[in-house]
Scaffold this motif. Structure first.
Motif, mmCIF file in Angstrom:
data_model
loop_
_atom_site.group_PDB
_atom_site.id
_atom_site.type_symbol
_atom_site.label_atom_id
_atom_site.label_comp_id
_atom_site.label_asym_id
_atom_site.label_seq_id
_atom_site.Cartn_x
_atom_site.Cartn_y
_atom_site.Cartn_z
ATOM 1 N N PRO A 200 -17.725 102.142 41.108
ATOM 2 C CA PRO A 200 -17.993 100.763 41.557
ATOM 3 C C PRO A 200 -17.331 99.683 40.707
ATOM 4 O O PRO A 200 -16.989 98.620 41.233
ATOM 5 N N VAL A 201 -17.127 99.918 39.414
ATOM 6 C CA VAL A 201 -16.569 98.875 38.547
ATOM 7 C C VAL A 201 -15.150 98.484 38.958
ATOM 8 O O VAL A 201 -14.875 97.291 39.171
ATOM 9 N N PRO A 202 -14.193 99.413 39.090
ATOM 10 C CA PRO A 202 -12.854 98.984 39.529
ATOM 11 C C PRO A 202 -12.854 98.443 40.960
ATOM 12 O O PRO A 202 -12.050 97.546 41.273
ATOM 13 N N VAL A 203 -13.745 98.936 41.809
ATOM 14 C CA VAL A 203 -13.821 98.418 43.176
ATOM 15 C C VAL A 203 -14.281 96.961 43.161
ATOM 16 O O VAL A 203 -13.713 96.102 43.846
ATOM 17 N N VAL A 207 -12.170 93.597 44.399
ATOM 18 C CA VAL A 207 -12.707 92.658 45.379
ATOM 19 C C VAL A 207 -12.740 91.242 44.812
ATOM 20 O O VAL A 207 -12.352 90.276 45.485
ATOM 21 N N CYS A 208 -13.177 91.097 43.568
ATOM 22 C CA CYS A 208 -13.224 89.774 42.932
ATOM 23 C C CYS A 208 -11.821 89.174 42.814
ATOM 24 O O CYS A 208 -11.627 87.973 43.035
ATOM 25 N N ALA A 209 -10.845 90.017 42.457
ATOM 26 C CA ALA A 209 -9.471 89.529 42.340
ATOM 27 C C ALA A 209 -8.935 89.062 43.690
ATOM 28 O O ALA A 209 -8.271 88.019 43.781
ATOM 29 N N LEU A 210 -9.214 89.803 44.738
ATOM 30 C CA LEU A 210 -8.731 89.426 46.067
ATOM 31 C C LEU A 210 -9.388 88.131 46.556
ATOM 32 O O LEU A 210 -8.724 87.268 47.140
ATOM 33 N N ILE A 211 -10.692 87.998 46.308
ATOM 34 C CA ILE A 211 -11.390 86.768 46.708
ATOM 35 C C ILE A 211 -10.788 85.566 45.990
ATOM 36 O O ILE A 211 -10.496 84.528 46.594
ATOM 37 N N LEU A 216 -8.777 80.502 45.663
ATOM 38 C CA LEU A 216 -8.228 79.566 44.672
ATOM 39 C C LEU A 216 -7.070 80.235 43.929
ATOM 40 O O LEU A 216 -7.219 80.628 42.767
ATOM 41 N N PRO A 217 -5.927 80.389 44.574
ATOM 42 C CA PRO A 217 -4.810 81.098 43.934
ATOM 43 C C PRO A 217 -4.324 80.423 42.657
ATOM 44 O O PRO A 217 -3.845 81.096 41.746
ATOM 45 N N VAL A 223 -11.469 82.314 37.999
ATOM 46 C CA VAL A 223 -12.378 82.545 39.127
ATOM 47 C C VAL A 223 -12.699 84.028 39.264
ATOM 48 O O VAL A 223 -13.852 84.421 39.443
ATOM 49 N N ALA A 224 -11.675 84.880 39.161
ATOM 50 C CA ALA A 224 -11.896 86.318 39.274
ATOM 51 C C ALA A 224 -12.788 86.832 38.146
ATOM 52 O O ALA A 224 -13.692 87.649 38.372
#
Length: 247
Positions: A200-203, A207-211, A216-217, A223-224
């Motif tokens: 679950p940790v890398p998943v 997900v946080c990186a993609l969001i 907010l690129p 943010v991530a």
């Protein structure tokens, strides 16, 4: 006549075991793979310093006094652009804020002496944290941890100095140079996953990186990191509420 002794279980034991490996030799072995990445990364830093029209000696200064990896690469652009000190400080805080959480599990209590603790705190990098908090490092002495950190910084400073000294012989455009630090972090992440296979940790991190990337690129990193921290805290709280035997 044999000098071997026999235990109560009948096992022969030598009364003169071989000398234990020194802390420095152990640290050299511990940092061998990381050093292969830190030295060329230092080369990249030194090259970028000179090609950014800064004096070559800024490379060992950044590597020796700042010693913050990714921040040093950002600092080159900030210095050349004469960025206000307040903005530099804010950037440093955002980029290195993760170190606050490193300190929660870094084995600083094993390091003896005020000056030694001060240096261990200063030299707490991603690489040092990854190496000293794994399962195999739980019995390491404070001296071994210090030597590990000294060697890691030594690879970095040596690489930066060599890169700055030889920058005139290297073309300005080096494709992929800016990805070197990211590649090292990927390797550390893979090693961390192998040591503790918590899927679950890398998943969650992905997900946080993609969001952050799509929402907010321009502020993806802070943010991530914020989303990832919140997700881990929620996961921790939920795990603490699970009653043993009723999961």
């Amino acid at each position: 006549m044999s000098t071997a002794q026999t235990t109560s279980s009948g096992t022969a034991v030598s009364p003169h075991p071989g000398p234990p490996r020194s802390d420095l030799r152990s640290a050299l072995v511990d940092t061998s793979s990381v050093g292969l990445a830190l030295f060329p990364l230092g080369l990249a830093l030194g090259i970028l310093v000179v090609h950014s029209q800064l004096a070559w000696w800024w490379a060992p200064v950044f590597a020796g006094l700042v010693y913050a990896g990714s921040l040093e690469f950002l600092l080159i652009g900030l210095v050349t652009a004469a960025t206000p000190l307040a903005q530099v400080a804010l950037t440093a805080f955002l980029v290195n804020f993760r170190h606050v959480f490193y300190a929660l599990s870094f084995p600083l209590h094993r390091v003896r002496g005020r000056w030694a603790k001060g240096y261990a705190t200063f030299a707490l990098t991603d690489e040092a944290y990854a190496l000293t908090t794994g399962p195999s490092a739980r019995r390491w002495s404070g001296r071994r941890i210090l030597w590990l950190q000294v060697l890691c910084q030594g690879y970095w400073v040596a690489g930066a100095t060599a890169g700055a000294a030889g920058a005139a012989l290297i073309p300005v455009q080096l494709d992929g140079l800016d990805f070197a630090l990211t590649a090292l972090f990927i390797v550390l992440a893979v090693d961390g996953y192998r040591a503790n296979r918590d899927i679950p940790v890398p998943v969650i991190a992905l997900v946080c990186a993609l969001i952050a990337r799509f929402l907010l690129p321009g502020q993806m990193l802070p943010v991530a990191l914020g989303l990832f921290l919140a997700a881990l805290l929620i996961r921790r709280v939920r795990a603490g509420k699970v009653v043993p035997g009723h999961a």
